[in-house]
Structure formats: C-alpha cells, structure tokens
Design a protein around this motif. Structure first.
Motif, PDB file in Angstrom:
ATOM      1  N   HIS A 139       0.814  -1.213   0.000  1.00 31.83           N
ATOM      2  CA  HIS A 139       0.000   0.000   0.000  1.00 31.83           C
ATOM      3  C   HIS A 139       0.849   1.265   0.000  1.00 31.83           C
ATOM      4  CE1 HIS A 139       1.097  -0.636   4.172  1.00 31.83           C
ATOM      5  NE2 HIS A 139       0.754   0.604   4.448  1.00 31.83           N
ATOM      6  N   LEU A 140       2.129   1.156   0.361  1.00 32.98           N
ATOM      7  CA  LEU A 140       3.001   2.327   0.397  1.00 32.98           C
ATOM      8  C   LEU A 140       3.624   2.637  -0.953  1.00 32.98           C
ATOM      9  CD1 LEU A 140       4.932   1.857   3.762  1.00 32.98           C
ATOM     10  CD2 LEU A 140       3.026   3.385   3.280  1.00 32.98           C
ATOM     11  N   LEU A 141       3.811   1.631  -1.794  1.00 34.10           N
ATOM     12  CA  LEU A 141       4.513   1.820  -3.059  1.00 34.10           C
ATOM     13  C   LEU A 141       3.570   1.886  -4.250  1.00 34.10           C
ATOM     14  CD1 LEU A 141       7.642  -0.418  -2.469  1.00 34.10           C
ATOM     15  CD2 LEU A 141       7.338   2.014  -2.053  1.00 34.10           C
ATOM     16  N   VAL A 142       2.288   2.015  -4.004  1.00 29.28           N
ATOM     17  CA  VAL A 142       1.310   2.322  -5.046  1.00 29.28           C
ATOM     18  C   VAL A 142       0.463   3.482  -4.532  1.00 29.28           C
ATOM     19  CG1 VAL A 142       1.225  -0.030  -5.925  1.00 29.28           C
ATOM     20  CG2 VAL A 142      -0.369   0.653  -4.145  1.00 29.28           C
ATOM     21  N   ILE A 143      -0.185   4.179  -5.430  1.00 27.28           N
ATOM     22  CA  ILE A 143      -1.006   5.322  -5.022  1.00 27.28           C
ATOM     23  C   ILE A 143      -2.233   4.790  -4.296  1.00 27.28           C
ATOM     24  CG2 ILE A 143      -2.337   7.307  -5.809  1.00 27.28           C
ATOM     25  CD1 ILE A 143      -0.455   7.573  -8.132  1.00 27.28           C
ATOM     26  N   SER A 144      -2.324   5.095  -2.998  1.00 26.73           N
ATOM     27  CA  SER A 144      -3.402   4.597  -2.164  1.00 26.73           C
ATOM     28  C   SER A 144      -4.035   5.758  -1.412  1.00 26.73           C
ATOM     29  CB  SER A 144      -2.874   3.545  -1.182  1.00 26.73           C
ATOM     30  OG  SER A 144      -1.914   4.125  -0.322  1.00 26.73           O
ATOM     31  N   GLY A 145      -4.992   5.419  -0.554  1.00 21.80           N
ATOM     32  CA  GLY A 145      -5.655   6.445   0.236  1.00 21.80           C
ATOM     33  C   GLY A 145      -4.696   7.203   1.138  1.00 21.80           C
ATOM     34  N   LEU A 146      -3.646   6.523   1.614  1.00 22.40           N
ATOM     35  CA  LEU A 146      -2.656   7.183   2.458  1.00 22.40           C
ATOM     36  C   LEU A 146      -1.993   8.331   1.720  1.00 22.40           C
ATOM     37  CD1 LEU A 146      -0.868   7.273   5.022  1.00 22.40           C
ATOM     38  CD2 LEU A 146       0.635   5.620   3.911  1.00 22.40           C
ATOM     39  N   HIS A 147      -1.631   8.115   0.460  1.00 24.64           N
ATOM     40  CA  HIS A 147      -0.951   9.163  -0.305  1.00 24.64           C
ATOM     41  C   HIS A 147      -1.911  10.287  -0.689  1.00 24.64           C
ATOM     42  CE1 HIS A 147       1.520   5.467  -1.167  1.00 24.64           C
ATOM     43  NE2 HIS A 147       2.403   6.272  -0.650  1.00 24.64           N
ATOM     44  N   ILE A 148      -3.151   9.953  -1.006  1.00 22.60           N
ATOM     45  CA  ILE A 148      -4.128  10.997  -1.326  1.00 22.60           C
ATOM     46  C   ILE A 148      -4.353  11.893  -0.113  1.00 22.60           C
ATOM     47  CG2 ILE A 148      -6.508  11.453  -2.022  1.00 22.60           C
ATOM     48  CD1 ILE A 148      -4.814  10.339  -4.250  1.00 22.60           C
ATOM     49  N   GLY A 149      -4.494  11.289   1.070  1.00 26.79           N
ATOM     50  CA  GLY A 149      -4.653  12.086   2.281  1.00 26.79           C
ATOM     51  C   GLY A 149      -3.432  12.936   2.573  1.00 26.79           C
ATOM     52  N   LEU A 150      -2.242  12.378   2.341  1.00 25.20           N
ATOM     53  CA  LEU A 150      -1.012  13.130   2.565  1.00 25.20           C
ATOM     54  C   LEU A 150      -0.928  14.336   1.640  1.00 25.20           C
ATOM     55  CD1 LEU A 150       1.836  13.367   3.865  1.00 25.20           C
ATOM     56  CD2 LEU A 150       2.673  11.905   2.020  1.00 25.20           C
ATOM     57  N   ILE A 151      -1.247  14.135   0.361  1.00 28.44           N
ATOM     58  CA  ILE A 151      -1.194  15.245  -0.593  1.00 28.44           C
ATOM     59  C   ILE A 151      -2.267  16.286  -0.265  1.00 28.44           C
ATOM     60  CG2 ILE A 151      -1.500  15.845  -3.023  1.00 28.44           C
ATOM     61  CD1 ILE A 151       1.162  14.505  -2.313  1.00 28.44           C
ATOM     62  N   ALA A 152      -3.453  15.844   0.187  1.00 28.39           N
ATOM     63  CA  ALA A 152      -4.484  16.797   0.596  1.00 28.39           C
ATOM     64  C   ALA A 152      -4.010  17.643   1.770  1.00 28.39           C
ATOM     65  CB  ALA A 152      -5.769  16.049   0.955  1.00 28.39           C
ATOM     66  N   LEU A 153      -3.356  17.018   2.739  1.00 28.00           N
ATOM     67  CA  LEU A 153      -2.821  17.760   3.888  1.00 28.00           C
ATOM     68  C   LEU A 153      -1.733  18.729   3.447  1.00 28.00           C
ATOM     69  CD1 LEU A 153      -2.704  18.182   6.956  1.00 28.00           C
ATOM     70  CD2 LEU A 153      -1.072  16.286   7.067  1.00 28.00           C
ATOM     71  N   LEU A 154      -0.855  18.264   2.547  1.00 25.89           N
ATOM     72  CA  LEU A 154       0.198  19.136   2.048  1.00 25.89           C
ATOM     73  C   LEU A 154      -0.382  20.319   1.282  1.00 25.89           C
ATOM     74  CD1 LEU A 154       3.235  19.636   1.669  1.00 25.89           C
ATOM     75  CD2 LEU A 154       3.141  18.195  -0.378  1.00 25.89           C
ATOM     76  N   GLY A 155      -1.427  20.058   0.466  1.00 30.97           N
ATOM     77  CA  GLY A 155      -2.079  21.150  -0.258  1.00 30.97           C
ATOM     78  C   GLY A 155      -2.718  22.151   0.674  1.00 30.97           C
ATOM     79  N   THR A 156      -3.286  21.675   1.781  1.00 25.24           N
ATOM     80  CA  THR A 156      -3.881  22.582   2.758  1.00 25.24           C
ATOM     81  C   THR A 156      -2.823  23.468   3.407  1.00 25.24           C
ATOM     82  OG1 THR A 156      -5.608  20.947   3.214  1.00 25.24           O
ATOM     83  CG2 THR A 156      -5.293  22.690   4.839  1.00 25.24           C
ATOM     84  N   VAL A 157      -1.678  22.873   3.734  1.00 27.36           N
ATOM     85  CA  VAL A 157      -0.591  23.645   4.341  1.00 27.36           C
ATOM     86  C   VAL A 157      -0.060  24.691   3.362  1.00 27.36           C
ATOM     87  CG1 VAL A 157       1.735  23.489   5.285  1.00 27.36           C
ATOM     88  CG2 VAL A 157       0.028  21.790   5.921  1.00 27.36           C
ATOM     89  N   VAL A 158       0.138  24.289   2.109  1.00 29.83           N
ATOM     90  CA  VAL A 158       0.625  25.236   1.098  1.00 29.83           C
ATOM     91  C   VAL A 158      -0.394  26.344   0.882  1.00 29.83           C
ATOM     92  CG1 VAL A 158       1.242  25.486  -1.326  1.00 29.83           C
ATOM     93  CG2 VAL A 158       2.097  23.539  -0.022  1.00 29.83           C
ATOM     94  N   GLY A 159      -1.686  25.981   0.814  1.00 32.20           N
ATOM     95  CA  GLY A 159      -2.730  26.993   0.645  1.00 32.20           C
ATOM     96  C   GLY A 159      -2.770  27.967   1.809  1.00 32.20           C
ATOM     97  N   SER A 160      -2.596  27.454   3.026  1.00 33.69           N
ATOM     98  CA  SER A 160      -2.571  28.344   4.187  1.00 33.69           C
ATOM     99  C   SER A 160      -1.386  29.289   4.125  1.00 33.69           C
ATOM    100  CB  SER A 160      -2.521  27.498   5.463  1.00 33.69           C
ATOM    101  OG  SER A 160      -2.480  28.308   6.606  1.00 33.69           O
ATOM    102  N   GLY A 161      -0.226  28.785   3.689  1.00 34.64           N
ATOM    103  CA  GLY A 161       0.945  29.647   3.559  1.00 34.64           C
ATOM    104  C   GLY A 161       0.753  30.729   2.508  1.00 34.64           C
ATOM    105  N   LEU A 162       0.131  30.379   1.386  1.00 32.75           N
ATOM    106  CA  LEU A 162      -0.119  31.378   0.340  1.00 32.75           C
ATOM    107  C   LEU A 162      -1.083  32.449   0.823  1.00 32.75           C
ATOM    108  CD1 LEU A 162      -0.405  29.066  -2.824  1.00 32.75           C
ATOM    109  CD2 LEU A 162       1.509  30.530  -2.161  1.00 32.75           C
ATOM    110  N   ILE A 163      -2.109  32.041   1.583  1.00 31.51           N
ATOM    111  CA  ILE A 163      -3.062  33.022   2.103  1.00 31.51           C
ATOM    112  C   ILE A 163      -2.373  33.972   3.069  1.00 31.51           C
ATOM    113  CG2 ILE A 163      -5.146  33.311   3.479  1.00 31.51           C
ATOM    114  CD1 ILE A 163      -5.573  32.365   0.591  1.00 31.51           C
ATOM    115  N   ARG A 164      -1.466  33.444   3.881  1.00 35.50           N
ATOM    116  CA  ARG A 164      -0.724  34.315   4.793  1.00 35.50           C
ATOM    117  C   ARG A 164       0.130  35.321   4.035  1.00 35.50           C
ATOM    118  NH1 ARG A 164      -0.533  32.779  10.133  1.00 35.50           N
ATOM    119  NH2 ARG A 164      -1.497  30.770  10.621  1.00 35.50           N
ATOM    120  N   LEU A 165       0.741  34.864   2.936  1.00 37.21           N
ATOM    121  CA  LEU A 165       1.521  35.801   2.123  1.00 37.21           C
ATOM    122  C   LEU A 165       0.644  36.882   1.511  1.00 37.21           C
ATOM    123  CD1 LEU A 165       3.985  33.385   0.263  1.00 37.21           C
ATOM    124  CD2 LEU A 165       4.494  34.952   2.146  1.00 37.21           C
TER     125      LEU A 165
END
Length: 635
Positions: free
Chosen positions: A251-277
């Motif tokens: 499940h770690l070496l194929v695109i799974s729910g874990l990776h989708i959730g990780l990318i969603a969290l990363l996108g949220t963090v990046v979006g929050s940083g852009l809004i702060r800028l």
C-alpha cells in the motif's frame, strides 16, 4: 448516522444478488415506498429499501453498457479513442478503448450499415503485433469481442468482477486480417466527447510523464517505484511484488488512500501559507495607502487547496478505484470544514461509506475496500477516546511522550490483529512483518520518496526533474538496504485451519476482545472460540479432490487430513498472472495449507506445466515428479 449506514448496507447488499428484477418492478416499489417516509418508525427500514433500489438500478446500468450475449464472439466494427496507459511488449499492446460507435461486422468485410449501434462504452482490448499506440489516438478497427468473464474458483482473484468494477463492457482483440484506420482527433464538441475529455487528457499526461521517467537514468527498482507513486503504473513492480507483500508495504509503493490524504494535507498547508503571504502583502499595501482594506482571512481557501491537490493527484493516477474512495473521504472532510460543521470521525466515515456505495456498488466485494475501512475504523477507535469515563485519564496520559510513542507502536499491532480478518478472507495469509516494517517505511516513503517523485513530475525541465527522481531512487535503495536485512524465510503466516465464516467471526471476536481495556474481565473470554478452532484444526478429511478452473489446461488438488498433492499447474498467462501463484496457491492457503507434499506434472505442454515455476516460488513442494523438459527455477 444510522440512516447513512442503512442506505450503504442496502446498496452493497445487491452485490450478492444472483439476478436483478426488472426496472419496472423497481419503479413500482419506489412509488409505493415514498409515502411511507412520513411514518417515523419506518424510516430506518425504508433507508435499507431505498439503498437496495439504488443498487438494483446501478446493476441495470452496468448490464446496459456490457456486450449483449447475442454478439459474444462476433467481429465488431469499432470507432473510439484509446484511454489510459498502453501496456506494450514485444508481442502485443493492451489498452482501454472508449467506444463512440460499435456495429456488427459482416463476413463480406463491410459493416452492417443499417445495423443498430451496440451499447458498449468501454472495452479492454489487445492488439497483437502493434506497439506504437498512444493514449488519445482515435481508431476505427475490427475486433472480436467477448463478454466479461473470468475463472470460477473459490477465494481466487475474480477477473470478471474486476472487469465489471472497472466498467469494461467487453474484452477482445483486434482482427489483424481487417484494415484499421487511424482517425483525426475529434474536437470535444459533443456531450459524450466532452465528458470523456478529462480522462483522455489525463491519459495523455500520464503517458508523457511515463516516457520522461523511463528516459531518466534510474535503477530498475527505483524507476518502478517512481512510476507507481506518480502515475499509478504498477506493472514494473511485478518483479518485487512478492517481497512487498511479504513485508506488508504494497500500500506504500502504489497510489493509495494514504498518499491521497497526505497530498491533501500538504495542499492545505501550502494553501494556508499562500493566504498568509497574500494577507501580509495586503497589509503592506494598506499601510502604504495603496489598498482600501488591510486583509481578508479567506478561511475557505486552505481546505479548497487541499481538495484541489488531492484531485490533481487522483487525476495523475488515472482515477483508480482506491484513489476515488480516498478522494471521496477528502471531499467529505473539506465540505464539513467549509460548512463550519464539526462532525465526529464516525459520522465522516459514514458519509464517505455512503458516497462510495453510491458511486461504487461493487466495492464491497474487493479486498481494498475492507482493508481501508478496517484500518480507518481502528485508527479512530484507537486514538479517539471511546469511553467518557476514561476520557480524562486518556487526555492526561496523552500528554506523556512515552504514552504517545506507545500508542503509535501499539496501533501497528492492533492493525495486524484487526486486518487479519479481511486478509485471511481474500488472501488466505497475513504478513507478520508489516507492523515492524511500516514503522520505518511509512514516514520514509510518505515524507521522502513521494515528495521527491512528485516534485520531479511537476518540473518541466528534464535535467532538474531527473535530479529529484535520482534522489527518490536513492531513498528507495536506502529503504531496500534495510529491508534486505530481513531473512527471506520470515514473512507470511498462513491460516492454520481452513477459512470459514465461523473462523473469521472467531478471529474478529478475539481481536476485538484483546483490544479492550485491561480491567475488563471479558477480555480473554472473547479469545476462547478462536482457541477451540486452533485446538481442533485438523478436520477428518478422508479425501478431497478439487478440479480448479484454469481456462485451457488442467490443475487438480488432492487433499487428505495431513497431505496435499497437486497434479498439473495450468498455464502462465503473463508475467503478472499465472495459474500456479494466482489460482492454485490462494486456494490451498484458504484450506490452511502452507506447503505441498507432492507435485506431479503430467507433461511439459504450457497449459499443464506453465504455472509450475510460479507455484514453487510461493508455495514450495517437498517432492517433485516432473519431466526433464518442465521449466523450473528455485530462485
């Protein structure tokens, strides 16, 4: 929440129906049931009924887009577009084909001009002797099609179910004797073409990215992992698939729910940083007198950025069924956030379950569905206090670093116990190494390999992208250096008894009981049924002979109470699937057999001996009776 669960149960229950009633009867039942919604006591069973009706309606839609039985085995003139990644080798190319029109092809070599269009939308097709096909190309060709079908074996991989879940209405191959014409790409003006445009664009993007990764100077294993993590192409991992399964990190070496959730969290963090800028920039402009207002908080932007990141990653993965399920879960969380609603994890899980049931009614028959929801449910139970009387003590203990680390380690053991039920049910074996290996592999792959692979995919300059991919390759090599230290003989545990509903219920009860707090007296009583199963694990079997369905060929198992014999092993269909490892071994694992006493190969024809080598790799035999021409390797 109970209404959501009942709707989901109703939809999923249709997956086990042997036949579907007519659409007319479904419509009549719906008309008579809707007025009963005013009775409060009947709403719960009505939710179950409405779910069943939706499941039946979805089943009819699935049948509608499948090849009719009257055209099974016939030559069909097709016009359509290649979508998805093309699987090519020296012999043939295999690809998904979106059908614009399909008509019966006459023996005279001409299409039946007045024939009605055959209602198929998507097919899986092979083209022998052709290896220069690309996604997005439109073709007119003649193909011999068959209805979706697979092998009929207990507990083995259900190829027909997989085809139906992927919405394939037929399979077949291109008739080489008939001329095929490549057509000009049609502009996306019609409604059908507009709906398929995102899939076609995704296919072209994935194919282009695959070519870039294949041209990069990477190791074979690193390239396979990067392809799997960026575009969801798992075929290159076939050489290491057995080791990945043994260590429990598929499940770690194929695109799974874990990776989708990780990318969603990363996108949220990046979006929050852009809004702060943006806010800081507006404040500076306001102080300089160049802006009328100082700032706007825009709390909706970060979750939308997370959802957008998850959507784009799913698009890059080709919208596979696991990524669709993960994307639905992310959508539920983001929607609750945008509506300023604080929902419990269980309610969020129930909404995700319902939306998955509506979009994928057959998901309940797949192992990935049960593994995902079992893991998520256990994590919710493990980390969220479930007893109000213990909430205060758990919150106080959670402040302790030792307690936090213990919860992180112990959840791996809890996952092993809880997920053993679906793993035994679908695979017949469980990886004992998974808890230990995942403690190292999850953060390593999630925070090093995946970001480096995606950064390389996002950068258009090949030299810079190849640098990130080489770093990702090194991270894979470093992880494998650690994994290679694990002895090869360690890994799977096969069920010591034959898999049955009673055994699975006993395992589930034992797992739940052992996870209860230490002070409860019933904690060990729940393990008693499982202990009885293990004590009386050798049923009295005088003789059991099973003829397995391997297509053209033969595979027979002969079992007694303490001995197993295999006579012939079927055919090896491809590098990814063989009758030995894909049909015979799963059946024997389900019967509680972890080795074979004797294997006999009658002769060296491929349909009798083709699966022998793959069977020996996963389920070795103590005694071999084979001819000198039978291909065999003990590696």
């Amino acid at each position: 929440m109970s209404y959501l669960i009942m709707l989901s149960v109703g939809i999923f229950s249709v997956a086990w129906w042997s036949s579907l009633p007519s659409l007319g009867s479904i419509f009549v039942v719906l008309l008579f049931s809707l007025p009963l919604w005013a009775v409060a006591k009947l709403r719960l069973p009505l939710c179950l009924l409405l779910g069943i009706l939706w499941g039946l309606f979805s089943g009819h839609l699935l049948i509608k887009d499948s090849l009719p039985a009257a055209f099974d085995g016939e030559d069909i003139l097709l016009t359509g577009t290649i979508v998805g990644l093309v699987d090519s080798n020296a012999k043939r190319s295999r690809f998904a084909f979106y059908v614009d029109s399909a008509q019966l092809f006459n023996q005279s070599g001409e299409s039946a001009g007045n024939a009605q269009n055959i209602g198929i939308k998507k097919i899986l097709i092979s083209w022998y002797g052709k290896n220069d096909l690309r996604p997005g190309d439109r073709w007119q060709l003649v193909a011999r099609l068959r209805q979706p079908r697979g092998f009929v074996n207990p507990r083995a991989f259900d190829y027909q179910l997989w085809l139906l879940q992927q919405a394939y209405g037929a399979t077949g191959y291109v008739r080489s004797g008939q001329g095929a014409n490549k057509l000009q790409n049609k502009p996306f003006l019609r409604i059908q073409s507009m709906l398929s445009a995102p899939v076609i664009i995704s296919s072209v993007l994935r194919s282009t990215l695959r070519e870039r990764i294949e041209r990069a100077e990477l190791s074979a294993r690193g390239r396979a992992v990067i392809l799997a993590l960026t575009i969801g192409d798992k075929k290159r991992l076939s050489s290491w698939w057995a080791d990945l399964a043994r260590m429990g990190i598929v499940h770690l070496l194929v695109i799974s729910g874990l990776h989708i959730g990780l990318i969603a969290l990363l996108g949220t963090v990046v979006g929050s940083g852009l809004i702060r800028l943006v806010i800081v920039g507006k404040q500076l402009l306001y102080r300089a007198g160049l802006c009328s207002s100082s700032s706007q908080s825009m709390p909706w932007a970060p979750p939308l950025c997370g959802l957008l990141a998850a959507f784009l990653y799913s698009l890059l993965a080709g919208f596979s069924l696991p990524t669709q399920r993960a994307l639905i879960a992310v959508l539920v969380i983001v929607t609750a956030r945008l509506c300023y609603r604080k929902i419990t994890p269980l309610l969020c899980m129930s909404w995700a379950l319902l939306l998955i049931a509506i979009s994928q009614p057959l998901a309940v028959l797949m192992a990935g569905f049960w593994l995902s929801f079992t893991a998520v449910g256990l994590l919710i139970w493990w980390f969220v206090p479930w007893q109000s009387t213990q909430r205060g003590s758990l919150l106080r203990a959670s402040r302790s670093r030792i307690f936090s680390w213990w919860r992180t380690v112990s959840v791996q053991l809890a996952l092993l116990v809880a997920m053993s039920v679906p793993l035994f049910l679908f695979l017949g074996k469980v990886s004992l190494l998974a808890p230990l290996v995942n403690l190292v592999a999850i953060p390593w792959i999630s925070f090093i390999t995946v970001p480096l692979s995606l950064l390389g995919a996002l950068i258009p300059f090949n030299s810079v992208a190849e640098m990130f991919w080489q770093w990702a390759d090194w991270s894979v090599a470093a992880l494998w250096w650690l994994l290679d230290a694990i002895p090869q003989q360690l890994g799977f545990i096969v069920s010591p008894v034959a898999i049955s509903p009673l055994l699975l219920s006993a395992v589930a009860l034992a797992g739940f009981s052992l996870l209860l707090p230490k002070g409860l007296a019933v904690r060990w009583i729940g393990a008693l049924p499982l202990a009885l199963f293990l004590l009386f694990r050798h049923p009295d079997i005088p003789l059991r002979i099973t003829i397995l369905d391997v297509g053209q060929g033969l595979a027979v198992t002969v079992e007694t109470q303490n001995h197993t014999l295999v006579y012939d092993t079927g055919v090896e269909y491809s590098e990814q699937f063989s009758a030995g490892s894909g049909i015979i071994a799963p059946y024997l694992w389900q019967q509680g057999r972890d080795f074979i006493n004797t294997t006999i190969i009658s002769h060296e024809d491929a349909d009798h001996s083709g699966g022998f080598a793959s069977l020996q790799k996963v389920l070795p035999s103590q005694r071999l009776l084979v001819g000198p021409a039978v291909a065999y390797t003990d590696k």
